[in-house]
Design an enzyme around this catalytic site. Structure first.
Site, PDB file in Angstrom:
ATOM      1  CG  ASP A  88       3.510   3.079  -0.467  1.00  0.00           C
ATOM      2  OD1 ASP A  88       3.863   2.993  -1.659  1.00  0.00           O
ATOM      3  OD2 ASP A  88       2.316   3.078  -0.105  1.00  0.00           O
ATOM      4  CD  GLU A  96       5.411   5.780  -4.984  1.00  0.00           C
ATOM      5  OE1 GLU A  96       4.923   5.545  -6.090  1.00  0.00           O
ATOM      6  OE2 GLU A  96       4.869   5.476  -3.908  1.00  0.00           O
ATOM      7  CG  ASP A 105      -0.722   2.002   1.808  1.00  0.00           C
ATOM      8  OD1 ASP A 105      -0.856   1.634   0.624  1.00  0.00           O
ATOM      9  OD2 ASP A 105      -1.513   2.773   2.384  1.00  0.00           O
TER      10      ASP A 105
END
Ligand SMILES: [Zn+2]
Length: 413
Positions: A204, A287, A366
């Site tokens: 993340d 991501e 996170d």
């Protein structure tokens, strides 16, 4: 098996022999004029009254005359047609969207080289290219930056990345030429389900923590952000002073900052790859980086740059160990409970805290997101018709497979 072609851009400075600089300059000026002629002709409209956006049409109308008038290398003329049609097409797109669009004009000092007009020699100690110009080909040595890990340079050194066409840029500030080379690599598009042991490390990205892994390692952004703010503050006051020496100082500071930032990102990327090796991961999941800055509260332009650079570093280093790097759709990764799967906006109670309203799972936000990023990749892999593989997600304390079965790590945590 399907193949995907990955594309990157490698940038390298060129050493142009002094006695050929005039030839190259003349080539660049002529290229720009030629591209402009093509664009002007296209903008004049065709018989049907439309702007010409077809390469072959534009070529058939102007190419012969342009070649006769300028004597520019035929492949560079083709490059100029391509540049002109690209610009004409985007002008037409803008018009269609109801936006202002004028005749394309070329002012940048660049030349488009296709693979017929440039050759690369990157196998020996001497790394160089040859460029078509007036007066015959120029041999230009690559001047690599001192940072040997520079990914841009490594793409050119690499056996797996193949250099294709390139854009030559002249930098008016330092009077040097830079080559932006498009490099390509074919990669078999294996679904995760085909991997023998598909353990995924989720990462993340964020402002407070630059990177957090599904194995629970945090890379704080604190030092980064603090130093960045300090730099912006000093730069702001130097800009107000506005003297020449203040500008020189800004430039020197900028270079130092870039080196420092790159160095930190290098170390984080090494850490992430090491983490993947330690947990026997075959894939590192991030991501999707597209528009990441817009999605992330508090992210500045700098963060967008840093995330992309970090991804490049990880991708490059991971590949050396046969570990793949992937990007997944980031939707709901911050709102989903990585334990029970419940997705609620209210689960995210603050920037740092996640607390699931359904199962009560309390965890750093996170870290929760990092696990979700990995799970997303696992789930997409499970749709593979091949199946049967043991895809799992690497956690601090063991692994979790796509169906939610947990296996503790062999070693004591
Ligand atoms: Zn839950």
């Amino acid at each position: 098996m399907w193949h995907v072609t990955l594309k990157r851009t490698a940038c390298v400075k060129l050493a142009i022999p002094d006695d050929r600089r005039d030839d190259l300059k003349r080539t660049m000026l002529t290229f720009r004029r030629v591209a402009q002629r093509f664009a002007d002709r296209g903008w004049e409209r065709d018989e049907d009254g439309y702007v010409i956006t077809s390469r072959t049409r534009l070529q058939s109308l102007v190419y012969k005359q342009v070649r006769e008038d300028t004597g520019l290398h035929s492949d560079l003329c083709i490059g100029a047609v391509n540049l002109a049609t690209d610009s004409l097409r985007s002008a037409v797109e803008r018009m269609k969207a109801g936006k202002n669009a004028g005749r394309p004009t070329f002012t940048a000092p660049t030349v488009e080289y296709n693979t017929n007009a440039i050759s690369y020699f990157t196998n020996g100690d001497d790394q160089y290219c040859t460029l078509a110009t007036y007066g015959g080909r120029i041999r230009a040595e690559f001047v690599y930056p001192p940072d040997e890990d520079c990914p841009q340079a490594q793409y050119l050194n690499s056996d797996v990345w193949e250099p294709k066409g390139a854009t030559l840029h002249y930098d008016r500030d330092d009077g040097e030429y830079y080559l932006h080379v498009t490099v390509e690599r074919d990669e078999p598009e294996t679904e995760l389900g085909e991997a023998e042991n598909g353990t995924v490390l989720g990462v993340d990205l964020g402002v407070e923590n630059i990177a957090v892994t599904s194995t629970g390692t945090f890379y704080s952004g604190g030092l980064f952000n603090h130093r960045r703010d300090e730099y912006e503050r000093i730069r702001g006051s130097l800009q107000q002073i506005g003297t020449e020496s203040a500008h020189r100082t800004i430039e020197q500071m900028g270079n130092r900052e870039r080196r420092w930032n790159n160095d930190v990102l290098h170390r984080i990327s090494k850490g992430l790859v090491q983490e993947a090796i330690t947990h026997d991961c075959s894939t590192i999941a991030f991501e999707d980086l597209t528009d990441i800055r817009e999605r992330m509260p508090g992210a500045k332009k700098f963060h967008g740059w840093a995330f992309r650079r970090l991804y490049e570093y990880v991708e490059y280093k991971a590949a050396e160990f046969g570990i793949r790097t992937k990007q997944v759709d980031p939707a709901y990764t911050s709102q989903r409970c990585s334990k029970c799967g419940t997705t609620l906006r209210e689960n995210r109670t603050s920037q740092a805290d996640f607390c699931c309203l359904k199962c009560g799972y309390e965890v750093h936000a996170d870290y929760n997101a990092a696990k979700n990023v990995a799970t997303k990749l696992l789930r997409s892999g499970q749709k593979s018709p091949v199946g049967g593989a043991t895809n799992q997600l690497a956690l601090k304390s063991g692994t979790l497979n796509g169906s939610g079965d947990f296996s503790p790590a062999n070693a004591e945590a």
